[in-house]
Design a protein around this motif. Structure first.
Motif, mmCIF file in Angstrom:
data_model
loop_
_atom_site.group_PDB
_atom_site.id
_atom_site.type_symbol
_atom_site.label_atom_id
_atom_site.label_comp_id
_atom_site.label_asym_id
_atom_site.label_seq_id
_atom_site.Cartn_x
_atom_site.Cartn_y
_atom_site.Cartn_z
ATOM 1 N N GLY A 101 -15.168 -37.824 -2.632
ATOM 2 C CA GLY A 101 -14.879 -36.424 -2.967
ATOM 3 C C GLY A 101 -13.424 -36.036 -2.865
ATOM 4 N N LEU A 102 -12.752 -36.451 -1.790
ATOM 5 C CA LEU A 102 -11.352 -36.088 -1.567
ATOM 6 C C LEU A 102 -10.465 -36.596 -2.707
ATOM 7 C CD1 LEU A 102 -9.362 -36.375 1.711
ATOM 8 C CD2 LEU A 102 -8.577 -37.692 -0.253
ATOM 9 N N ASP A 148 -14.333 -43.904 3.823
ATOM 10 C CA ASP A 148 -14.473 -42.489 3.493
ATOM 11 C C ASP A 148 -14.783 -41.762 4.787
ATOM 12 O OD1 ASP A 148 -16.669 -40.222 1.997
ATOM 13 O OD2 ASP A 148 -14.582 -40.445 1.436
ATOM 14 N N GLU A 149 -13.828 -40.952 5.271
ATOM 15 C CA GLU A 149 -14.074 -40.169 6.479
ATOM 16 C C GLU A 149 -14.088 -40.957 7.762
ATOM 17 O OE1 GLU A 149 -17.149 -37.348 4.360
ATOM 18 O OE2 GLU A 149 -16.294 -36.624 6.215
ATOM 19 N N HIS A 161 -10.482 -31.651 5.178
ATOM 20 C CA HIS A 161 -11.668 -31.971 4.380
ATOM 21 C C HIS A 161 -12.870 -32.385 5.222
ATOM 22 C CE1 HIS A 161 -9.727 -32.096 0.331
ATOM 23 N NE2 HIS A 161 -8.656 -32.379 1.038
ATOM 24 N N VAL A 195 -12.420 -26.332 2.752
ATOM 25 C CA VAL A 195 -12.784 -26.539 1.353
ATOM 26 C C VAL A 195 -14.097 -25.878 0.926
ATOM 27 C CG1 VAL A 195 -11.424 -28.634 1.076
ATOM 28 C CG2 VAL A 195 -13.754 -28.788 2.030
ATOM 29 N N ASN A 217 -13.924 -25.676 -2.946
ATOM 30 C CA ASN A 217 -13.658 -26.705 -3.953
ATOM 31 C C ASN A 217 -14.185 -26.302 -5.325
ATOM 32 O OD1 ASN A 217 -12.364 -28.387 -2.194
ATOM 33 N ND2 ASN A 217 -14.135 -29.721 -1.797
ATOM 34 N N TYR A 266 -24.539 -38.913 7.777
ATOM 35 C CA TYR A 266 -24.626 -37.437 7.752
ATOM 36 C C TYR A 266 -25.046 -36.921 6.381
ATOM 37 C CZ TYR A 266 -20.291 -36.256 5.194
ATOM 38 O OH TYR A 266 -19.304 -36.074 4.217
ATOM 39 N N GLU A 282 -21.242 -31.658 5.962
ATOM 40 C CA GLU A 282 -20.624 -31.860 4.651
ATOM 41 C C GLU A 282 -19.672 -30.690 4.410
ATOM 42 O OE1 GLU A 282 -21.617 -34.641 1.819
ATOM 43 O OE2 GLU A 282 -19.566 -34.059 2.402
ATOM 44 N N ALA A 283 -18.398 -30.924 4.457
ATOM 45 C CA ALA A 283 -17.419 -29.834 4.369
ATOM 46 C C ALA A 283 -17.676 -28.972 3.136
ATOM 47 C CB ALA A 283 -16.005 -30.408 4.337
ATOM 48 N N SER A 284 -17.862 -29.624 2.017
ATOM 49 C CA SER A 284 -18.133 -28.878 0.776
ATOM 50 C C SER A 284 -19.134 -29.619 -0.092
ATOM 51 C CB SER A 284 -16.830 -28.694 -0.028
ATOM 52 O OG SER A 284 -17.136 -28.304 -1.375
ATOM 53 N N GLY A 285 -18.768 -30.827 -0.487
ATOM 54 C CA GLY A 285 -19.493 -31.518 -1.547
ATOM 55 C C GLY A 285 -18.912 -31.054 -2.876
#
Ligand SMILES: [N-]=[N+]=N[C@]1([C@H](N)O)O[C@H](CO)[C@@H](O)[C@H](O)[C@H]1O
Length: 822
Positions: free
Chosen positions: A125-126, A278-279, A364, A443, A472, A561, A660-663
């Motif tokens: 995503g980022l 990722d993350e 993020h 985000v 986002n 997660y 999930e910050a945004s998706g």
């Protein structure tokens, strides 16, 4: 803004386009129509497109220079660009013209586009967000540059061997890349390692002189970023590392041929490969060197451009905005301080005031393992001068900010300090970002709230106005106009051509949500996209699925997660119900997964294995009469997402609330008429607000409920013993039912959900999730209702246009002016 669907900037007709392609085939590719391979025809088509891009690029750059425009510089370790051919043609408004031109040459444009390897210079995503953002910046006419790394190898290619993920190197540049231009005239020399000498000038002035142990050459590659309408063509500048002419002749002359090459080889490793995490932070020295290398190259490049038209730094902050895409480019802060103080001779506070105005930071994720911290001893060795500057910033902050607000409060000092004093001492990159940046954003609304309340509460008390939110977005050009052309044509036919530039124009569609004629047109297109995907699934996996089934899709990186394991658990329970009662009444369902796991993430790779093994048994089990199919699409990437998303009926957004910050996949799927089954997490909350709770299926614990359950103590065993279906499904994993002859091979998933405490509350949310899927089942069977929901989703997600996100960044953070390129 010019709408290329109305009037393309370059009014080429198909014959002229055809002529140009053949011209490039002969003169640029040096082959002939008879001999040319598809690869050659594709490259010739790209060369024809580049003619127009380069022309606009030059006009854009000349205009920006003439008008001395303020610009934003988007620093990102990742740009997940995917393929560019179709995108560039749509943004020029020449896709159909090119398609017809190639038809006259007995060629299929869609076929030629398959020749293009994805530019997979990102993890998820980022990285994709950065790609959508630079598309929107160019489309909106803002002066902007993307800065990153020119990885020789992007995100690994995923092969599935006997159900297991196997990583293979990505070689996107194997036969060269038509979309990039090397800019040797802008090469930079980057110092590393070595030591710092303190020089006392005769004016008792103290000067710091860094004596680097190594110099690396930074070679820039420019990728033109054409906006929709092609008015503005900005650049994405990616840096490749090479040995500076630091060839060690002495070693060479003493026969040390290999050693003399050592430098070269080591230098080139810097931009060799993307870290596939990722993350989770990589924590490796090479990763820090990668981050420093591209940040230093980029700042020197910005400095060079600025000094073309300025003799002092009074205007620097007024001209230059730098957005830090997560903490990966944080090192840019002490690097700019170093360049301003050590190389340009500015006073410390003058340099500091400039940095505070120039930098802004986007967070993020809240995951602690993703917040980068680097050991002080590593900084001492790799970047000794930067460590000194970080200490100075920290001392200045603790004295002038923390002490001022919380006098003699060592606890708060310890927490806010850039230096984590535990052993070994570490540099907290996120703290350095927050302390320096004039704006910090999350985000999605819920995420930005948690960033203020949970991640940086004290910083929020210190600087409440510093924290903001920018939800986002995704570009509707790639994620609707280009990847779902039939639906795009229906939208244009129904509401006109404005929507790719103003997605809110699609709200008009809601008027037709109950109209059977429009519903049929809409769902026929969905069905046709599903039929196209049926062929792709067969070709990629050998699995036969029916387009009449519900296509239930979960596509994103594999992470506990994100709870692909919850999706799998539900599939196991459904399968068991069908075995126990073959008449169990569900509409046939195809569960489609696309997902890469970080190579070192054991449980994630086990979940991929389990999905494949369970899928194998279910797909070949005649007893369930094809009511259930499980498909794991190998090598999930941007170009595959463009085939999966238009064919989706159900969008799985099932992360544990608060994680999930945004998706952004959630936005793309809703935009293409998929119904979201999701938790109230990240941007799912805002999607539900926009489409209405009746047009999505929400389930599970909320962010607050998750916190409460964890606070009062959560035991997954309670759910295991209370729910017989959960118990049977998990106990199934102890057997060799899905792994004949190898009992317990899938046990690690059961262990993660029981013995290891089920960190992400998979069992706690199971019942609600199961009930939600039953709602999906009954909703889908009401064809008119489902069609209405799908249309309302497509009509109501205008907010999630990355153009809106960019407008928010401009209004709240960057304060840029559009620049009309005549
Ligand atoms: N790193 N990181 N974070 C993420 C994604 N994994 O790349 O950034 C994405 C872009 O902001 C978010 O949509 C997503 O929720 C978040 O987890």
């Amino acid at each position: 803004m010019v709408n290329p669907m109305e009037k393309p900037l370059f009014e080429l007709d198909k014959d002229e386009f055809k002529q140009e392609i053949v011209h490039h085939l002969r003169t640029t590719l040096g082959t002939s129509e008879k001999k040319a391979s598809k690869q050659a025809w594709w490259m010739a088509t790209c060369a024809t497109i580049n003619q127009m891009l380069f022309e606009r690029l030059t006009s854009t750059q000349q205009t920006h220079l003439q008008k001395d425009t303020r610009a934003v510089h988007y620093f990102s370790a990742e740009f997940l660009m995917g393929r560019l051919t179709a995108n560039n043609l749509h943004n020029l408004g020449l896709y159909k013209t090119c398609e017809e031109a190639l038809k006259d040459l007995n060629l299929e444009l869609a076929d030629l586009c398959e020749q293009e390897p994805d530019m997979a210079l990102g993890n998820g995503g980022l990285g994709r967000l950065a790609a959508c953002f630079i598309d929107s910046l160019a489309t909106l006419g803002y002066p902007a540059l993307g800065y990153g790394l020119h990885y020789e190898h992007g995100l690994f290619r995923q092969e599935i061997r006997d159900g297991r993920q196997v990583e293979r190197p990505d070689s996107w540049r194997e036969y060269g890349n038509p979309w990039e231009i090397c800019r040797p005239e802008s090469v930079q020399e980057i110092p590393l390692y070595g030591y710092v000498e303190t020089v006392f000038g005769e004016d008792c002035q103290v000067r710091k002189v860094w004596h680097p142990g190594r110099i690396i050459k930074g070679v820039p590659w420019d990728i033109p970023i054409v906006g929709f309408g092609a008015q503005t063509v900005n650049i994405l500048r990616l840096w490749e590392s090479r040995a500076s002419n630091f060839f060690d002749w002495d070693v060479f002359n003493h026969g040390g041929y290999v050693d003399s090459q050592k430098e070269k080889a080591e230098a080139e490793t810097i931009s060799k490969v993307l870290y596939p995490n990722d993350e989770t932070e990589a924590g490796k020295e090479l990763r820090l060197v990668q981050q420093y290398f591209f940040c230093a190259c980029s700042l020197k490049d910005i400095m060079r451009r600025y000094k073309r038209t300025h003799t002092d730094f009074k205007e620097f902050a007024a001209q230059i905005a730098v957005q830090l895409n997560d903490t990966h480019p944080t090192i840019a802060i002490p690097e700019l301080m170093r360049e301003l103080i050590d190389e340009e001779g500015l006073e410390w506070t003058e340099a500091w005031n400039i940095c505070k105005q120039v930098f802004s930071y986007t967070n993020h994720t809240l995951l602690p393992e993703a917040l980068e911290t680097w050991p002080v001893y590593l900084f001492e060795r790799v970047l000794p001068r930067h460590l000194e500057i970080i200490y100075e910033i920290n001392a200045y902050f603790l004295k002038n900010e923390v002490d001022a607000k919380w006098p003699a409060n060592n606890e708060i000092k310890r927490k806010l300090s850039i230096i984590d004093e535990s052993n070994p001492r570490r540099v907290r990159m996120a703290n350095l970002c927050v302390i320096t940046s004039h704006k910090v954003n999350g985000v999605a609304e819920i995420h930005s709230k948690l960033v203020k309340e949970d991640l940086f509460p004290e910083f929020n008390q210190l600087w409440p106005d510093k924290f903001c939110n920018v939800t986002n977005g995704v570009t509707p050009r790639r994620w609707l106009l280009s990847c779902n052309q039939e639906l795009a044509d229906l939208f244009t036919e129904t509401v006109g051509t404005e929507w790719p530039l103003n997605l809110d124009a699609l709200r008009e569609l809601a008027k037709y949500a109950d109209d059977p004629v429009f519903q049929k047109k809409f769902m026929d297109i969905k069905l046709h996209n599903k039929e196209k995907l049926v062929k792709v699934i067969k070709a990629e996996t050998g699995i036969d699925v029916s387009a009449d089934a519900i296509f239930d899709i979960q596509i994103k990186r594999l992470h506990e997660y994100k709870r692909q394991q919850l999706n799998l658990l539900h599939i196991l329970v459904l399968y068991r119900r069908l075995l126990l009662n073959p008449e169990y009444d569900i509409h046939p369902r195809v569960f489609i997964f696309g997902s890469k796991a970080a190579p070192g993430y054991r449980v994630a790779k086990d979940i991929i294995y389990a999905i494949n093994k369970v899928g194998e048994r279910i797909n070949d089990d005649p007893r369930i009469k094809g009511k259930l199919k499980v498909v794991f699409m190998p090598n999930y990437r941007v170009s595959l997402a463009e085939k999966l998303i238009p064919a989706a009926d159900v969008s799985e957004q099932i992360s544990t609330a608060g994680y999930e910050a945004s998706g952004t996949g959630n936005m793309k799927l809703a935009m293409n008429g998929a119904i979201t089954i999701g938790t109230l997490d990240g941007a799912n909350i805002e999607i539900a607000e926009e489409v209405g709770e009746d047009n999505c299926v929400i389930f599970g614990l909320t962010v607050e409920e998750v916190k409460e359950l964890k606070a009062r103590g959560y035991s997954p065993w309670d759910y295991y013993y209370a729910n017989a279906e959960i118990k049977s499904a998990l106990d199934w994993l102890d057997t060799d039912y899905f792994t004949p002859g190898r009992p317990g091979e899938l046990q690690s998933i059961k262990k993660s959900l029981l013995d290891y405490g089920d960190t992400y509350l998979t069992l706690a949310d199971f019942a609600s999730y199961d009930e939600a899927h039953q709602r999906i089942n009954s909703l889908y069977r009401d064809k008119a209702r489902w069609a209405k929901m799908a249309i309302i989703n497509a009509a109501s997600v205008g907010k999630f246009n990355s153009d809106r996100s960019i407008q928010d960044y401009v209004r709240q953070i960057w304060h840029l002016d559009k620049c009309d390129i005549s």
